[in-house]
Design a protein around this motif. Structure first.
Motif, PDB file in Angstrom:
ATOM      1  N   THR A  13       0.818  -1.209   0.000  1.00  0.00           N
ATOM      2  CA  THR A  13       0.000   0.000   0.000  1.00  0.00           C
ATOM      3  C   THR A  13       0.855   1.264   0.000  1.00  0.00           C
ATOM      4  O   THR A  13       1.789   1.397   0.784  1.00  0.00           O
ATOM      5  CB  THR A  13      -0.907   0.011   1.240  1.00  0.00           C
ATOM      6  N   VAL A  14       0.506   2.174  -0.889  1.00  0.00           N
ATOM      7  CA  VAL A  14       1.142   3.489  -0.921  1.00  0.00           C
ATOM      8  C   VAL A  14       0.346   4.397   0.007  1.00  0.00           C
ATOM      9  O   VAL A  14      -0.803   4.741  -0.280  1.00  0.00           O
ATOM     10  CB  VAL A  14       1.176   4.071  -2.348  1.00  0.00           C
ATOM     11  N   ASP A  15       0.944   4.775   1.118  1.00  0.00           N
ATOM     12  CA  ASP A  15       0.238   5.627   2.070  1.00  0.00           C
ATOM     13  C   ASP A  15      -0.039   7.001   1.487  1.00  0.00           C
ATOM     14  O   ASP A  15       0.659   7.458   0.570  1.00  0.00           O
ATOM     15  CB  ASP A  15       1.062   5.780   3.354  1.00  0.00           C
ATOM     16  N   HIS A  16      -1.057   7.664   2.016  1.00  0.00           N
ATOM     17  CA  HIS A  16      -1.406   9.008   1.565  1.00  0.00           C
ATOM     18  C   HIS A  16      -0.193   9.930   1.737  1.00  0.00           C
ATOM     19  O   HIS A  16       0.357  10.056   2.821  1.00  0.00           O
ATOM     20  CB  HIS A  16      -2.584   9.528   2.397  1.00  0.00           C
ATOM     21  N   GLY A  17       0.259  10.527   0.640  1.00  0.00           N
ATOM     22  CA  GLY A  17       1.433  11.381   0.670  1.00  0.00           C
ATOM     23  C   GLY A  17       2.740  10.642   0.464  1.00  0.00           C
ATOM     24  O   GLY A  17       3.812  11.260   0.419  1.00  0.00           O
ATOM     25  N   GLY A  18       2.688   9.303   0.343  1.00  0.00           N
ATOM     26  CA  GLY A  18       3.886   8.508   0.141  1.00  0.00           C
ATOM     27  C   GLY A  18       4.139   8.224  -1.325  1.00  0.00           C
ATOM     28  O   GLY A  18       3.531   8.813  -2.219  1.00  0.00           O
ATOM     29  N   ASN A  19       5.037   7.283  -1.597  1.00  0.00           N
ATOM     30  CA  ASN A  19       5.357   6.920  -2.976  1.00  0.00           C
ATOM     31  C   ASN A  19       5.603   5.422  -3.080  1.00  0.00           C
ATOM     32  O   ASN A  19       5.671   4.705  -2.063  1.00  0.00           O
ATOM     33  CB  ASN A  19       6.572   7.705  -3.485  1.00  0.00           C
ATOM     34  N   ILE A  20       5.750   4.933  -4.310  1.00  0.00           N
ATOM     35  CA  ILE A  20       5.857   3.488  -4.540  1.00  0.00           C
ATOM     36  C   ILE A  20       7.143   2.921  -3.950  1.00  0.00           C
ATOM     37  O   ILE A  20       7.140   1.835  -3.349  1.00  0.00           O
ATOM     38  CB  ILE A  20       5.748   3.190  -6.048  1.00  0.00           C
ATOM     39  N   ALA A  21       8.264   3.609  -4.109  1.00  0.00           N
ATOM     40  CA  ALA A  21       9.522   3.103  -3.555  1.00  0.00           C
ATOM     41  C   ALA A  21       9.412   2.903  -2.046  1.00  0.00           C
ATOM     42  O   ALA A  21       9.880   1.890  -1.502  1.00  0.00           O
ATOM     43  CB  ALA A  21      10.662   4.064  -3.884  1.00  0.00           C
ATOM     44  N   GLU A  22       8.770   3.839  -1.387  1.00  0.00           N
ATOM     45  CA  GLU A  22       8.553   3.737   0.060  1.00  0.00           C
ATOM     46  C   GLU A  22       7.666   2.541   0.381  1.00  0.00           C
ATOM     47  O   GLU A  22       7.933   1.785   1.327  1.00  0.00           O
ATOM     48  CB  GLU A  22       7.916   5.028   0.556  1.00  0.00           C
ATOM     49  N   ALA A  23       6.612   2.343  -0.410  1.00  0.00           N
ATOM     50  CA  ALA A  23       5.697   1.232  -0.187  1.00  0.00           C
ATOM     51  C   ALA A  23       6.415  -0.112  -0.303  1.00  0.00           C
ATOM     52  O   ALA A  23       6.160  -1.039   0.473  1.00  0.00           O
ATOM     53  CB  ALA A  23       4.534   1.294  -1.171  1.00  0.00           C
ATOM     54  N   LEU A  24       7.315  -0.235  -1.263  1.00  0.00           N
ATOM     55  CA  LEU A  24       8.047  -1.489  -1.433  1.00  0.00           C
ATOM     56  C   LEU A  24       9.017  -1.725  -0.279  1.00  0.00           C
ATOM     57  O   LEU A  24       9.204  -2.869   0.159  1.00  0.00           O
ATOM     58  CB  LEU A  24       8.777  -1.482  -2.773  1.00  0.00           C
ATOM     59  N   ARG A  25       9.617  -0.670   0.233  1.00  0.00           N
ATOM     60  CA  ARG A  25      10.460  -0.816   1.428  1.00  0.00           C
ATOM     61  C   ARG A  25       9.615  -1.250   2.626  1.00  0.00           C
ATOM     62  O   ARG A  25      10.034  -2.082   3.440  1.00  0.00           O
ATOM     63  CB  ARG A  25      11.185   0.496   1.735  1.00  0.00           C
ATOM     64  N   HIS A  26       8.405  -0.702   2.718  1.00  0.00           N
ATOM     65  CA  HIS A  26       7.499  -1.087   3.792  1.00  0.00           C
ATOM     66  C   HIS A  26       7.131  -2.570   3.700  1.00  0.00           C
ATOM     67  O   HIS A  26       6.992  -3.260   4.727  1.00  0.00           O
ATOM     68  CB  HIS A  26       6.227  -0.243   3.745  1.00  0.00           C
ATOM     69  N   SER A  27       6.983  -3.078   2.471  1.00  0.00           N
ATOM     70  CA  SER A  27       6.644  -4.488   2.284  1.00  0.00           C
ATOM     71  C   SER A  27       7.755  -5.392   2.808  1.00  0.00           C
ATOM     72  O   SER A  27       7.485  -6.434   3.420  1.00  0.00           O
ATOM     73  CB  SER A  27       6.367  -4.789   0.807  1.00  0.00           C
ATOM     74  N   VAL A  28       8.984  -5.010   2.563  1.00  0.00           N
ATOM     75  CA  VAL A  28      10.114  -5.783   3.085  1.00  0.00           C
ATOM     76  C   VAL A  28      10.087  -5.778   4.614  1.00  0.00           C
ATOM     77  O   VAL A  28      10.242  -6.826   5.258  1.00  0.00           O
ATOM     78  CB  VAL A  28      11.451  -5.223   2.564  1.00  0.00           C
ATOM     79  N   GLU A  29       9.865  -4.609   5.192  1.00  0.00           N
ATOM     80  CA  GLU A  29       9.841  -4.507   6.647  1.00  0.00           C
ATOM     81  C   GLU A  29       8.721  -5.344   7.244  1.00  0.00           C
ATOM     82  O   GLU A  29       8.910  -6.035   8.264  1.00  0.00           O
ATOM     83  CB  GLU A  29       9.705  -3.048   7.075  1.00  0.00           C
ATOM     84  N   LEU A  30       7.541  -5.310   6.618  1.00  0.00           N
ATOM     85  CA  LEU A  30       6.411  -6.086   7.130  1.00  0.00           C
ATOM     86  C   LEU A  30       6.702  -7.580   7.039  1.00  0.00           C
ATOM     87  O   LEU A  30       6.407  -8.339   7.972  1.00  0.00           O
ATOM     88  CB  LEU A  30       5.140  -5.745   6.353  1.00  0.00           C
ATOM     89  N   ALA A  31       7.280  -8.033   5.930  1.00  0.00           N
ATOM     90  CA  ALA A  31       7.578  -9.458   5.771  1.00  0.00           C
ATOM     91  C   ALA A  31       8.614  -9.920   6.787  1.00  0.00           C
ATOM     92  O   ALA A  31       8.490 -11.005   7.376  1.00  0.00           O
ATOM     93  CB  ALA A  31       8.069  -9.735   4.354  1.00  0.00           C
ATOM     94  N   ARG A  32       9.642  -9.118   6.992  1.00  0.00           N
ATOM     95  CA  ARG A  32      10.656  -9.486   7.991  1.00  0.00           C
ATOM     96  C   ARG A  32      10.052  -9.546   9.388  1.00  0.00           C
ATOM     97  O   ARG A  32      10.365 -10.448  10.184  1.00  0.00           O
ATOM     98  CB  ARG A  32      11.801  -8.469   7.956  1.00  0.00           C
ATOM     99  N   THR A  33       9.173  -8.607   9.689  1.00  0.00           N
ATOM    100  CA  THR A  33       8.504  -8.595  10.993  1.00  0.00           C
ATOM    101  C   THR A  33       7.605  -9.811  11.140  1.00  0.00           C
ATOM    102  O   THR A  33       7.607 -10.475  12.188  1.00  0.00           O
ATOM    103  CB  THR A  33       7.688  -7.299  11.147  1.00  0.00           C
ATOM    104  N   ALA A  34       6.837 -10.124  10.094  1.00  0.00           N
ATOM    105  CA  ALA A  34       5.940 -11.282  10.134  1.00  0.00           C
ATOM    106  C   ALA A  34       6.728 -12.575  10.320  1.00  0.00           C
ATOM    107  O   ALA A  34       6.302 -13.477  11.053  1.00  0.00           O
ATOM    108  CB  ALA A  34       5.114 -11.344   8.853  1.00  0.00           C
ATOM    109  N   GLU A  35       7.869 -12.670   9.671  1.00  0.00           N
ATOM    110  CA  GLU A  35       8.718 -13.854   9.820  1.00  0.00           C
ATOM    111  C   GLU A  35       9.188 -14.001  11.264  1.00  0.00           C
ATOM    112  O   GLU A  35       9.128 -15.097  11.845  1.00  0.00           O
ATOM    113  CB  GLU A  35       9.912 -13.746   8.878  1.00  0.00           C
TER     114      GLU A  35
END
Length: 328
Positions: A13-35
């Motif tokens: 998800t691209v947060d309001h005011g964010g961008n795609i590169a940020e969203a992809l970094r967030h996906s990595v962080e979420l996956a590492r946290t979930a693991e």
């Protein structure tokens, strides 16, 4: 955690005011946290022409996440098979499974995952959806070893036997999953209407297969978890408004502001969008777990796919931690 295994659906998800590169970094962080927290798997969905979702190149995103994690299973929820050749998907996921053994799942959907204009831009026809059952069987064969080596094969892909899951929100997908003996994932996080009917049909008509001996149901549910019930309720209200804003901004040259979305909140269009969130677990640590367990019983689910629905990445990440460790 809950009485059933938990997975996470991440739309990048691209947060309001964010961008795609940020969203992809967030996906990595979420996956590492979930693991680290012990979630069963991460799921990524194919959506096109949506500025707030960065998971359109689903297999590429899965490859990136896999390279940044070690153990957690990663899957598509889903690949919209009418948009693709079964051979190409077999090659893509065969490659993923070869690079990351025993970590890849392939969830398949029949919808195009987009609007009509974008569907045409994908160079597909609406008849492609009619071929979905045959395409699933063809894809399954490419991932197995039954095709003669002299015929067309998927390399990589052949012999990887990537586990398949049928995704849907109607009796069509439930029936197909039952007939093929595959797991069935119901998209109740955004299409709640036929949940109990479809799951009951799937379980009643299931035929065992080489992949699966008995029915296995995954059900999607939205989650907003916070330190207190009141904080979670406030996050849900903000997230609901943001959802209305995003949906009703589609096709507009300039996106709606939150104030403009607020003016549309109680309109029929706004209400329709809000109704998609019927199955949402909201609350502090104890209440949210109770609601998830209640939903699992209602859905007759073997696994829940959680779609964290708070409006910001930080809040979604905190929610994932709370659900995994409600007493911490």
């Amino acid at each position: 955690m809950t009485a059933v295994p938990l997975s996470i659906l991440d739309l990048a998800t691209v947060d309001h005011g964010g961008n795609i590169a940020e969203a992809l970094r967030h996906s990595v962080e979420l996956a590492r946290t979930a693991e680290a927290l012990g979630y069963e798997r991460m799921w990524y969905a194919e959506h096109h022409n949506m500025s707030s979702i960065a998971s359109s190149a689903t297999s590429v995103l899965i490859a990136h996440i896999a390279s940044q994690t070690e153990r957690i299973r990663l899957g598509s929820a889903g690949i919209m098979l009418p948009n693709h050749s079964p051979l190409v998907i077999a090659e893509q996921f065969g490659t993923l499974a070869t690079l990351h053994p025993n970590r890849i799942d392939l969830g398949l959907g029949r919808a195009p995952g987009t609007d009509g204009a974008t569907f045409r831009a994908l160079r597909r026809t609406h008849q492609a959806s009619d071929n979905f059952p045959n395409d699933v069987v063809e894809l399954q064969k490419y991932l197995g070893t039954d095709i003669a080596s002299t015929a067309v094969n998927a390399y990589p892909g052949r012999g990887t036997n990537v586990p398949l899951t049928i995704l849907g929100s109607s009796l069509f997908g439930a029936n197909l999953a039952a007939q093929l003996g595959l797991p069935y994932g119901f998209a109740s996080h955004f299409a709640p209407e036929a949940l109990t009917t479809a799951v009951a049909h799937y379980r009643a008509n299931f035929r065992p297969s080489e992949q699966l001996e008995k029915p296995y149901v995954l059900a999607g549910v939205n989650v907003v978890a916070a330190a207190t019930d009141e904080e979670a309720e406030a996050q849900f209200t903000r997230g609901e408004l943001e959802r209305v804003r995003k949906f009703l901004s589609r096709g507009r040259e300039v996106e709606l502001t939150l104030d403009q979305a607020g003016e549309l909140y109680d309109t029929p269009a706004g209400q329709q969008i809000r109704d998609m969130l019927r199955y949402t677990a909201i609350g502090g640590p104890e209440r949210v777990i109770d609601e998830l367990d209640a939903f699992a019983r209602h859905a007759d689910a073997d696994e829940l796919i959680l779609a964290f629905a708070a409006p910001t990445h930080a809040e979604r990440l905190a929610g994932a931690r709370i659900v995994a460790s409600p007493k911490s």
